[in-house]
Design an enzyme around this catalytic site. Structure first.
Site, PDB file in Angstrom:
ATOM      1  N   ASN A 123       0.847  -1.180   0.000  1.00  0.00           N
ATOM      2  CA  ASN A 123       0.000   0.000   0.000  1.00  0.00           C
ATOM      3  C   ASN A 123       0.893   1.245   0.000  1.00  0.00           C
ATOM      4  O   ASN A 123       2.107   1.159   0.237  1.00  0.00           O
ATOM      5  CB  ASN A 123      -1.015  -0.023   1.156  1.00  0.00           C
ATOM      6  CG  ASN A 123      -0.378   0.119   2.524  1.00  0.00           C
ATOM      7  OD1 ASN A 123       0.426   1.023   2.765  1.00  0.00           O
ATOM      8  ND2 ASN A 123      -0.757  -0.760   3.442  1.00  0.00           N
ATOM      9  N   ARG A 134      14.957   2.169   1.797  1.00  0.00           N
ATOM     10  CA  ARG A 134      15.648   1.409   0.759  1.00  0.00           C
ATOM     11  C   ARG A 134      16.174   2.242  -0.406  1.00  0.00           C
ATOM     12  O   ARG A 134      16.960   1.739  -1.193  1.00  0.00           O
ATOM     13  CB  ARG A 134      14.742   0.300   0.241  1.00  0.00           C
ATOM     14  CG  ARG A 134      14.243  -0.646   1.327  1.00  0.00           C
ATOM     15  CD  ARG A 134      15.354  -1.291   2.106  1.00  0.00           C
ATOM     16  NE  ARG A 134      14.820  -2.291   3.030  1.00  0.00           N
ATOM     17  CZ  ARG A 134      15.530  -3.238   3.587  1.00  0.00           C
ATOM     18  NH1 ARG A 134      16.833  -3.325   3.369  1.00  0.00           N
ATOM     19  NH2 ARG A 134      14.978  -4.099   4.402  1.00  0.00           N
TER      20      ARG A 134
END
Length: 197
Positions: A123, A134
């Site tokens: 989501n 990341r």
């Protein structure tokens, strides 16, 4: 109408820290040629759903694997050595299969570099969190590049949601402190380039 005000509404929600509505928008990605080592990292994002090519039921053939950039940077001789090691491992795997060992057990000898494919759904709220961790230069190279590619796909679809996405240094001070990579300007430039595409 309401539709024309949607981006401003989304920006207001984000600025006020009301991110729960972002959980109702989800994005699904397909990735091929990623390593099993990447799977060990990405599945730590528990608010995502994953489907991964099975090594239990799908016999691995062809010996597909990834060569880390750090090995490639050492030159052709290092790459040849790495490839020979990977070939040996795939031969061990083949020997176990030929001996009648089920693929689910023979796979135990396969390396983290073994290539696989996956489908993943996250989501928007989890994507924002995923990107903050990341897309950082301190993240492992493979998951970092995957995160940047995912960002490049979702930003054009929902720019008001992902306008401030990215690692902490993209919009302020680096949260890594003394462990900062020191390349915040480079990260900001890359983000702007992605947004222009």
């Amino acid at each position: 109408g309401v539709r024309g005000r949607a981006p401003q509404f989304v920006e207001k929600l984000a600025s006020l820290g009301h991110l729960s509505p972002f959980e109702h928008a989800s994005f699904t990605f397909g990735a091929e040629g990623v390593s099993r080592a990447l799977l060990a990292q990405i599945t730590r994002h528990r608010v995502a759903s994953f489907s991964v090519q099975s090594q239990r039921y799908v016999k691995q053939n062809g010996g597909a694997y990834l060569v880390p950039p750090s090995v490639a940077a050492l030159g052709e001789e290092a790459v040849a050595r790495f490839e020979a090691q990977m070939d040996a491992i795939w031969n061990f795997y083949g020997e176990w299969l030929a001996a009648g060992i089920p693929a689910e057990d023979a796979r135990f000898v396969l390396p983290g570099a073994a290539a696989t494919r996956m489908t993943m759904t996250m989501n928007a709220r989890e994507l924002l969190h995923f990107f903050s961790l990341r897309m950082c230069n301190r993240a492992q190279w493979e998951i970092r590049e995957l995160a940047w590619q995912m960002y490049a796909l979702v930003y054009p679809l929902a720019p008001s949601v992902f306008e401030n996405a990215g690692p902490g240094c993209a919009h302020g001070a680096c949260p890594e402190g003394k462990r900062s990579c020191g390349k915040a300007d480079e990260v900001r430039r890359r983000l702007e380039e992605v947004k222009k595409q």
